[in-house]
Design a protein around this motif. Structure first.
Motif, mmCIF file in Angstrom:
data_model
loop_
_atom_site.group_PDB
_atom_site.id
_atom_site.type_symbol
_atom_site.label_atom_id
_atom_site.label_comp_id
_atom_site.label_asym_id
_atom_site.label_seq_id
_atom_site.Cartn_x
_atom_site.Cartn_y
_atom_site.Cartn_z
ATOM 1 N N PRO A 4 35.135 20.116 -25.991
ATOM 2 C CA PRO A 4 33.802 20.637 -25.472
ATOM 3 C C PRO A 4 33.116 21.235 -26.031
ATOM 4 O O PRO A 4 33.377 21.858 -27.676
ATOM 5 N N GLN A 23 33.074 18.044 -23.326
ATOM 6 C CA GLN A 23 32.600 18.903 -21.973
ATOM 7 C C GLN A 23 31.618 20.025 -21.964
ATOM 8 O O GLN A 23 31.381 20.535 -23.301
ATOM 9 N N ASN A 24 30.526 21.055 -21.318
ATOM 10 C CA ASN A 24 29.740 21.200 -21.778
ATOM 11 C C ASN A 24 28.312 20.929 -21.803
ATOM 12 O O ASN A 24 27.399 21.982 -21.835
ATOM 13 N N THR A 62 24.947 19.048 -22.447
ATOM 14 C CA THR A 62 24.380 18.990 -21.208
ATOM 15 C C THR A 62 22.677 18.479 -21.910
ATOM 16 O O THR A 62 21.843 17.880 -20.399
#
Length: 329
Positions: A28, A75-76, A78
């Motif tokens: 992440p 993950q996370n 962007t």
């Protein structure tokens, strides 16, 4: 599998070893990058010899800067996507992350898209040099028109960045170099004045240039026994930034000059800017704007191949470069 460079003990360039590793999927808030180029910094030499600002946890990787292509995201994440061309801002501990490798994983906050006009070699070189100078000269000192900025070790990558940043701000950059060999290059790089300190009286020349007022800012990575001269050339309540320790010994303070001039002496490093989300964003915007305007431009001294990293560190420590050393992968 990826080749990365690690070292199991402190020492000379010969302690650097190529190691085959399996680079896992990013966790992440992490980004995995296929590296195209690596920017080389003095901090990595100090890290290799375990005399840096934090102790090394062995076995260790090393490297603060790189540019390449995003291979995977965790993950996370962007702000970047797989396939993006990106570069790396020094903003992490080398005990946790590093850039000397063919494929490396880094924290997402340190990975940014760079201007498309930059080659991978240029993109791997810009952040340490320009953000270090920006943090001191723009964020903190807020230099501008009428200010004289004295820059020691001016032919280093950060020194050249400081010349450009000072000029971009409308200040007058004064470059210090040991001999006149690099004088023309420094003038071409944007210095308004160049002083060869081994053949010119530094204090007298600065006072001549500044009409006796002294400089408002000194930006110095050396310290050591010559530090009293920097206090002598500073104006009343000027600022001296120490961002390196090339002299390796203590910096001597001339007490009477300190009392008379009341200068501010500050330790400085990139983390004050790159370690804070808002400041990091502001710095990136500033540097990108300067690059796009042509006011800021990375100066690359020489490129090496990844297989030559031991030679790279030897070359770095000879202190003969003009600008940034870059390794292609």
């Amino acid at each position: 599998m990826s080749r990365v460079i690690k070292f199991a003990k402190a020492g000379g360039p010969e302690v650097l070893q190529f190691v085959e590793v399996d680079v896992p999927a990013p966790g992440p808030d992490e980004v995995r990058i296929k590296v195209k180029a690596i920017g080389i910094n003095r901090a990595e030499s100090m890290w290799r010899t375990d005399i840096y600002i934090e102790p090394v946890a062995f076995p260790a990787g090393l490297g603060y800067e790189a540019a390449g292509v995003v291979d995977a995201i965790g993950q996370n994440v962007t702000d970047v996507a797989v396939g993006d061309s990106v570069s790396v801002i020094p903003s992490f501990s080398m005990n946790q992350y590093f850039t000397y490798g063919e494929v490396v994983t880094l924290p997402a906050y340190a990975v940014v898209k760079h201007p498309t006009s930059l080659s991978y070699e240029e993109a791997a070189s810009v952040w340490m040099m320009f953000i270090t100078a920006y943090g001191a000269l723009v964020e903190d000192a807020k230099v501008g028109k009428g200010d004289f900025v004295v820059i020691s070790a001016a032919s280093s990558s950060v020194g050249l960045a400081a010349i450009q940043v000072a000029a971009y701000q409308g200040a007058t950059p004064i470059a210090l170099t040991r001999t006149p060999a690099k004088k023309k290059q420094l003038l071409d790089a944007g210095a308004a004045h160049v002083i060869a300190t081994e053949e010119t009286d530094l204090v007298a020349e600065i006072m001549r240039i500044t009409d006796g007022k002294g400089a408002r800012v000194v930006f110095d990575p050396i310290g050591g026994s010559n530090f009293p001269k920097l206090v002598s050339i500073i104006g009343f309540q000027g600022i001296i930034y120490l961002y390196g320790a090339l002299a390796e010994g203590p910096a001597h303070l001339p007490v009477l000059d300190m009392i008379a001039k009341m200068p501010v002496v500050k330790g400085h490093n990139i983390w004050l800017t790159s370690g804070d989300e808002a400041r990091r964003k502001g710095a990136v915007e500033y540097v990108v704007k300067g690059l796009e305007a042509g006011a800021l431009k990375p100066v690359i001294d020489r490129t090496f191949r990844f297989d030559e990293m031991v030679d790279v560190h030897s070359y770095l420590e000879n202190n003969g470069q003009f600008g940034k050393i870059v390794v292609t992968v």
